[in-house]
Write a protein that holds these residues in place. Structure first.
Motif, PDB file in Angstrom:
ATOM      1  N   ASP A   1       6.847 -12.840   3.485  1.00  0.00           N
ATOM      2  CA  ASP A   1       7.829 -11.898   4.029  1.00  0.00           C
ATOM      3  C   ASP A   1       8.919 -11.625   2.992  1.00  0.00           C
ATOM      4  O   ASP A   1      10.104 -11.924   3.189  1.00  0.00           O
TER       5      ASP A   1
ATOM      6  N   TRP B   1      10.312  -8.375   0.518  1.00  0.00           N
ATOM      7  CA  TRP B   1      10.244  -6.918   0.452  1.00  0.00           C
ATOM      8  C   TRP B   1      10.964  -6.426  -0.793  1.00  0.00           C
ATOM      9  O   TRP B   1      12.074  -6.870  -1.105  1.00  0.00           O
TER      10      TRP B   1
ATOM     11  N   CYS C   1       7.477  -8.158  -7.432  1.00  0.00           N
ATOM     12  CA  CYS C   1       6.843  -8.756  -6.259  1.00  0.00           C
ATOM     13  C   CYS C   1       5.803  -9.782  -6.673  1.00  0.00           C
ATOM     14  O   CYS C   1       5.753 -10.892  -6.131  1.00  0.00           O
TER      15      CYS C   1
ATOM     16  N   HIS D   1       5.666  -7.552  -0.206  1.00  0.00           N
ATOM     17  CA  HIS D   1       5.464  -6.143   0.110  1.00  0.00           C
ATOM     18  C   HIS D   1       6.334  -5.276  -0.789  1.00  0.00           C
ATOM     19  O   HIS D   1       7.550  -5.500  -0.886  1.00  0.00           O
TER      20      HIS D   1
ATOM     21  N   LEU E   1       7.834  -1.738  -0.844  1.00  0.00           N
ATOM     22  CA  LEU E   1       8.090  -0.705   0.161  1.00  0.00           C
ATOM     23  C   LEU E   1       8.335   0.653  -0.495  1.00  0.00           C
ATOM     24  O   LEU E   1       9.209   0.788  -1.361  1.00  0.00           O
TER      25      LEU E   1
ATOM     26  N   ASP F   1       1.273  -6.147  -1.542  1.00  0.00           N
ATOM     27  CA  ASP F   1       0.964  -5.123  -0.545  1.00  0.00           C
ATOM     28  C   ASP F   1       1.851  -3.926  -0.828  1.00  0.00           C
ATOM     29  O   ASP F   1       3.084  -4.016  -0.717  1.00  0.00           O
TER      30      ASP F   1
ATOM     31  N   HIS G   1       3.276  -0.887   0.569  1.00  0.00           N
ATOM     32  CA  HIS G   1       3.449  -0.457   1.956  1.00  0.00           C
ATOM     33  C   HIS G   1       4.170   0.880   1.998  1.00  0.00           C
ATOM     34  O   HIS G   1       5.329   0.995   1.550  1.00  0.00           O
TER      35      HIS G   1
ATOM     36  N   THR H   1      -0.928  -0.358   2.629  1.00  0.00           N
ATOM     37  CA  THR H   1      -0.788  -0.289   4.083  1.00  0.00           C
ATOM     38  C   THR H   1       0.309   0.695   4.469  1.00  0.00           C
ATOM     39  O   THR H   1       1.021   1.234   3.624  1.00  0.00           O
TER      40      THR H   1
END
Length: 474
Positions: A63, A65, A92, A99, A101, A119, A121, A168
């Protein structure tokens, strides 16, 4: 269906000679798969699916970001945010994963390279608008172009040898290809991709090392929109992809791939396949909506000499609950089949469009080779198709001779229904390389306008198959 057409269909599926077609090699057709046998067959297939799904686990991410705007990205549809997006991905990755973003906005970018643990996102209302300048995809990277390895322009979103990666969210990846950018490389007046494709294939045939097959600047081989090469644990979830230079989503030599809830909106471009898992193992494609200028989902395994060198099959895949509209084929195996395509399971899909040529399609030729086996399709609903509902052919690109005849057998299609198409079946083996063990069970084809085309098939079994209201079992 006329009585004459019914008699011809029964003759063509009964293992005799008819209009130049040889079916069953003169052998009697096998017993139909009915009752308890059909139930046992489906239970065995379901057990194989359960085993595949047991191995497929989407990656999970810490978790953490990293907002690309904190690294300098600007979503104004004008500022080049390539460096900022790359910096966020590196941060990251170095932090141990999480994630990256992309917030609401239109972010201009060149090549995006994912790293282990990241990820990417895309928030609702976000758009990655990829540059139309080929220089934005240099330096070249190792890739596979239509089944042959080389170094070429980077795919727009790319990863090589990474683990635990994802794209995602509900944003859009817009390749921005059009008639004057990328798509114009496919034909017409020079320069175009034709000479480079010929050169690449000749290099592979001559055994030129991959490191020396360098294209990119000054050449015209189009990149993919998303390609993950020799990666493990991949997730694509919720995104929309559109207008790729060629194939949209292309995992290559990957393991543990989940593609779910993805929309492919790319119906106008040449070779604009939707999702092409190539030489991948353990793949789940579910709840996707696909409209393309070529095949919607195509399983591939390398091409010709280079496919024989790498020799890795596409194997153990489940496609379920997907929607297909425009495309040359709904679910396809081939035409790059050299490493083999096996153990593919299709369930509960819906396909329909006046520009959907075929629903289920298997295509190869005696230069491609490879084994295509254990393809199991159940509960597919076809509204409208523009050609045969089911096509299995071994003369792809009109090639009927070669040293590597494909071995196509063990194709099962159960509870498929079609409402309108020119014909139900186009099955074409070769005189010295027939299709074998093709089974249709509890299928219904309405609104068929023409006779089936069936040549050089051994052990074609029709059980509870209806064409225009007439049962045509053999």
């Amino acid at each position: 269906m006329s009585e004459q057409l019914r008699r011809r269909t029964l003759l063509l599926t009964g293992g005799a000679f008819a209009a130049g077609a040889v079916l069953g090699g003169g052998t009697a057709p096998a017993a139909a798969l009915t009752g308890p046998a059909a139930a046992a067959d489906e239970a065995a297939a379901d057990a194989q699916i359960a085993e595949i799904l047991r191995r497929i686990r989407p990656p999970r991410f810490p978790d953490r970001w990293f907002d690309v705007t904190d690294f300098g990205a600007v979503g104004d549809d004008a500022t080049d945010s390539t460096a900022a997006i790359r910096a966020a991905i590196k941060a990251c990755h170095r932090a141990g994963g999480g994630h990256v973003l992309v917030p609401t906005g239109d972010f201009r970018t060149g090549a995006v390279h994912l790293l282990t643990g990241v990820d990417l996102h895309l928030k609702a209302g976000s758009r990655l608008a990829f540059s139309q300048d080929p220089a934005a995809y240099l330096p070249v990277v190792q890739t596979r172009y239509e089944g042959t390895e080389c170094y070429n322009y980077s795919p727009f979103v790319y990863a090589y040898g990474q683990r635990d990666i994802a794209v995602t969210g509900s944003g859009v990846l817009d390749g921005r290809a059009d008639a004057t950018h990328w798509w114009d490389w496919t034909g017409g007046p020079p320069p175009n991709e034709g000479p480079d494709k010929t050169l690449l294939l000749s290099m592979a045939a001559d055994g030129v090392p991959v490191e020396q097959r360098v294209f990119g600047e000054g050449h015209y081989l189009r990149p993919n929109l998303l390609q993950f090469h020799r990666c493990e644990n991949i997730l694509l979830d919720g995104i929309t992809v559109k207008d790729s230079p060629m194939w949209n989503i292309h995992p290559v030599l990957c393991r543990n791939v989940t593609i779910r809830g993805v929309t492919v909106d790319s119906p106008h471009g040449p070779n604009n396949d939707g999702i092409d898992p190539e030489s991948c193992t353990d793949v789940l494609i579910e709840r996707c909506t696909i409209s393309t200028g070529d095949d919607c989902i195509a399983f591939k395994a390398g091409k010709d000499a280079d496919g024989r060198r790498v020799n890795v099959p596409a194997r153990y895949a489940v496609v379920r609950d997907c929607e297909m509209a425009d495309g040359n084929g709904g679910v396809t195996a081939g035409s790059e089949t050299t490493g083999g395509v096996m153990d593919i399971f299709v369930r509960d899909c819906r396909m329909s469009s006046p520009r959907l040529e075929r629903a289920i399609r298997i295509k190869s030729n005696p230069q491609r080779g490879g084994t295509i086996a254990n393809i199991d399709v159940r509960r597919v609903t076809v509204g409208q198709a523009a050609d045969a509902v089911i096509e299995i052919v071994l003369n792809y690109a009109n090639v009927i001779t070669g040293a590597y005849p494909p071995d196509v057998h063990g194709i099962t299609i159960t509870r498929l229904t079609a409402a309108a198409a020119p014909r139900a079946l186009n099955l074409l083996g070769l005189v010295d390389d027939p299709l074998r063990d093709i089974r249709l069970h509890a299928c219904r084809f309405d609104g068929m306008q023409e006779e089936n085309s069936i040549q050089y098939v051994e052990d074609l079994r029709l059980d509870q198959v209806w064409i225009n209201g007439v049962r045509v079992d053999n």
